[in-house]
Design a protein around this motif. Structure first.
Motif, PDB file in Angstrom:
ATOM      1  N   ARG A  28      -9.040  -1.249  -5.509  1.00 45.28           N
ATOM      2  CA  ARG A  28      -9.688  -0.098  -6.253  1.00 45.28           C
ATOM      3  C   ARG A  28     -11.175  -0.315  -6.507  1.00 45.28           C
ATOM      4  O   ARG A  28     -11.932   0.831  -6.318  1.00 45.28           O
ATOM      5  CB  ARG A  28      -8.813   0.193  -7.310  1.00 45.28           C
ATOM      6  N   LEU A  70       0.915  -1.092  -0.012  1.00 48.84           N
ATOM      7  CA  LEU A  70       0.000  -0.008   0.209  1.00 48.84           C
ATOM      8  C   LEU A  70       0.877   1.301  -0.057  1.00 48.84           C
ATOM      9  O   LEU A  70       0.571   2.349  -0.856  1.00 48.84           O
ATOM     10  CB  LEU A  70      -0.996   0.055   1.340  1.00 48.84           C
ATOM     11  N   HIS A 100       0.163  -8.269  -7.044  1.00 45.85           N
ATOM     12  CA  HIS A 100       0.271  -8.033  -5.878  1.00 45.85           C
ATOM     13  C   HIS A 100      -0.798  -9.113  -4.900  1.00 45.85           C
ATOM     14  O   HIS A 100      -0.618  -8.950  -3.576  1.00 45.85           O
ATOM     15  CB  HIS A 100      -0.749  -6.499  -5.799  1.00 45.85           C
ATOM     16  N   TRP A 110      -9.943   5.875  -5.701  1.00 44.17           N
ATOM     17  CA  TRP A 110      -8.513   5.553  -5.448  1.00 44.17           C
ATOM     18  C   TRP A 110      -7.458   6.588  -4.973  1.00 44.17           C
ATOM     19  O   TRP A 110      -6.833   6.660  -3.912  1.00 44.17           O
ATOM     20  CB  TRP A 110      -8.095   4.384  -6.200  1.00 44.17           C
ATOM     21  N   LEU A 128      -4.333  -4.902  -5.102  1.00 46.78           N
ATOM     22  CA  LEU A 128      -4.671  -3.371  -5.406  1.00 46.78           C
ATOM     23  C   LEU A 128      -5.682  -3.119  -6.555  1.00 46.78           C
ATOM     24  O   LEU A 128      -6.677  -2.419  -6.111  1.00 46.78           O
ATOM     25  CB  LEU A 128      -3.263  -2.454  -5.651  1.00 46.78           C
TER      26      LEU A 128
END
Length: 202
Positions: A186, A18, A175, A196, A182
Motif C-alpha cells: 500500500r 490479495l 501477511h 490502495w 499488504l
C-alpha cells in the motif's frame, strides 16, 4: 486513477491474500531461473529475486497499457543462513530440526512497477517479520511433511495452512509471512500515486 494489478507470482497464497483484501490481480508467472541470483544478505536476495521476476513479466506484458505490477520473493533467515523452499522430504526434516523452538526472520522482497503513459515508476523494498517456531516433535514434523505443504514454502512452513499451529509468535506483518506485505505494498503504491482503494473489486 484506476489501474489493473498484475501479480508476477505463481503463489496461490499471495493471490488469496490479495483477493481476501478485495483485489483481483491478473496472474502472470515469470518462469525465470532463480539460480542466477547470488546474494548472501537475506534482504538483498529477496529483493533481487522479486525484481528479477517482476521485470521478466514486465518485459512480456509490455508498457503499452497502464498497470501496476508486483513481484515478490520470500526467504527465511535463521542462525546466519538463508533458506528458501526445501522441495524434498529430507530437506523439510532438516529445516524443522533447525527451526523448532527458535526464532527466525521471514524476509519478503517486493518489486513494484507502475506504468502510466509508457513511463515506468520502479520501487523495490523488503519487509521482515520475526517468527518464533513451536518446539514441535519428530512425529509432528513427519505428519506435516506428509501433507506436502512445507515442500513449496519458503522456510518449509506457512501460517495460513497446516503449519499455522507450529508458529508460536509473530513480530511484524503476518501477511508478509504468507508472501506479500499488504501494508508495505500500500505504501509503495501510494508513493507511486496509486491509492490502495482504487484496486478494490467493484
Amino acid at each position: 486513477m484506476t489501474l489493473r494489478l498484475v501479480l508476477a507470482s505463481a503463489s496461490p497464497a499471495r493471490l488469496h491474500t490479495l483477493q481476501a483484501a478485495g483485489v483481483d490481480p491478473i496472474v502472470h508467472v515469470s518462469g525465470v531461473d532463480e539460480s542466477v541470483v547470488d546474494e548472501r544478505d537475506p534482504e538483498a536476495l529477496a529483493c533481487a529475486l522479486a525484481r528479477l521476476k517482476a521485470e521478466a513479466v514486465l518485459a512480456e506484458v509490455g508498457t503499452g497499457g497502464d498497470l501496476a505490477l508486483v513481484g515478490c520473493d520470500s526467504v527465511l533467515a535463521l542462525g546466519g543462513d538463508i533458506h528458501g523452499k526445501p522441495y524434498t522430504d529430507e530437506a523439510v526434516r532438516e529445516r524443522w530440526r533447525l527451526m523448532r523452538g527458535r526464532t527466525g526472520e521471514l524476509v519478503t522482497g517486493h518489486h513494484l512497477a507502475v506504468v502510466r503513459d509508457g513511463t515506468v515508476h520502479r520501487d523495490t523494498r523488503a519487509a521482515t517479520t520475526r517468527v518464533t517456531f513451536a518446539d514441535v516433535t519428530d512425529d509432528e514434523v513427519e505428519a506435516y511433511l506428509a501433507t506436502g505443504e512445507p515442500h513449496h514454502c519458503a522456510g518449509a512452513f506457512t501460517i495460513d495452512g497446516y503449519g499455522g499451529p507450529f508458529v508460536e509468535r509473530l513480530e511484524g506483518d503476518p501477511h508478509n509471512v504468507v508472501g506479500i506485505s499488504l501494508p508495505l505494498l500500500r505504501r509503495m503504491l501510494a508513493d507511486a500515486g496509486v491509492a490502495w482503494p482504487t484496486l478494490w473489486r467493484r
